[in-house]
Design an enzyme around this catalytic site. Sequence first.
Site, short mmCIF file in Angstrom:
data_model
loop_
_atom_site.label_atom_id
_atom_site.label_comp_id
_atom_site.label_asym_id
_atom_site.label_seq_id
_atom_site.Cartn_x
_atom_site.Cartn_y
_atom_site.Cartn_z
N ILE A 1 7.95 -10.45 -5.33
CA ILE A 1 7.18 -11.63 -4.96
C ILE A 1 5.79 -11.16 -4.54
O ILE A 1 5.66 -10.24 -3.72
CB ILE A 1 7.86 -12.41 -3.82
N CYS A 2 4.78 -11.76 -5.15
CA CYS A 2 3.39 -11.44 -4.81
C CYS A 2 3.10 -9.95 -4.97
O CYS A 2 3.39 -9.37 -6.01
CB CYS A 2 3.10 -11.95 -3.40
N THR A 3 2.58 -9.30 -3.93
CA THR A 3 2.20 -7.90 -4.04
C THR A 3 3.39 -6.95 -3.97
O THR A 3 3.22 -5.73 -3.99
CB THR A 3 1.19 -7.53 -2.94
#
Length: 321
Positions: free
Chosen positions: A109-111
């Site tokens: 998720i995301c970074t």
Amino acid sequence: MSLHRVVVLLVGPVVAYDAVIPSQVLGLASGTDGRPLYDVRLASVGGQAVSTVHGYDLGSHGDQRLIDDADLVIVPGTHHPGIRREGHLPDDLRSALARRLPAARLASICTGAFVLAAAGILDGRAATTHWNFAGDFRRLFPKVALDPRVLYVDDGDVCTSAGLSAGIDLCLHLIRSEHGAQVANHVARHLVVPPWRDGGQAQFIDIPLPEKSGQSTSDVRAWASTHLAERITLQNLAGRARMSVRTFNRRFRAETGMTPGAWLTQQRTRAAQRMLETTDLSIEEVAVRAGFGTAASLRTHLRRSAGVSPATYRGTFRTAN
């Protein structure tokens, strides 16, 4: 139906919002008997609490040994300086990821995608992350086929998603893929979020907001979504909105980020998918009711959207259920 074992691997400083998404979303999924479909645990290297970017610590259920029998390992967003600035993955994290079973899936998720990329897991693969960090990601991991425009990428055994709410989209996608639309839709209703946003949908719309004229295309979109089987033209939609075609087209794109034609095709494709998942209607009848007219047209659009034929799509979800 077996319980899916999910481990969220916390890498500090962790983005707390990202870290709790799997528990919030996957944890709500249940079978027809009411039993949970996922067991979600938080893990950290050493089993210690992990600092968050928000100034508090987040506890874990255990250490990296939880990964040993996980069906899915999810890495949430992180501000870890060595990973984010240098693309360097500490040995203990590399070892933790290596503990996963050969058949286990990975997701970020995301970074969190930076962690998977630093481990070499994303080399040669399609992936995404938050658009704001795409420049750093490309600099550090040139071997990854990054697409920062989309909400999430499902590359089989590895899935990546953009920032924040895109993690919810990814988790709903996982539920939908593994247990069907009805289970995913039930979770989405509980969360009060859209049941499905296509992974290829843009992360953001870089166009002006519609003028505050009191007029909107929302009522017309609501009407069209319940009349998909009918022949719907741009002129017809503009007339219902009491706008000129030019004004309607401009306002529609401002509100949805799509042309009316692309939006209509998307709605028809989703309607066809729901019918393929939940009914025994023939593919020809599904095509007619969804507004595609013929099975050949439905096959073309579904292959373009999902990469499979209607029969294969139906078989996949029947197997999942």
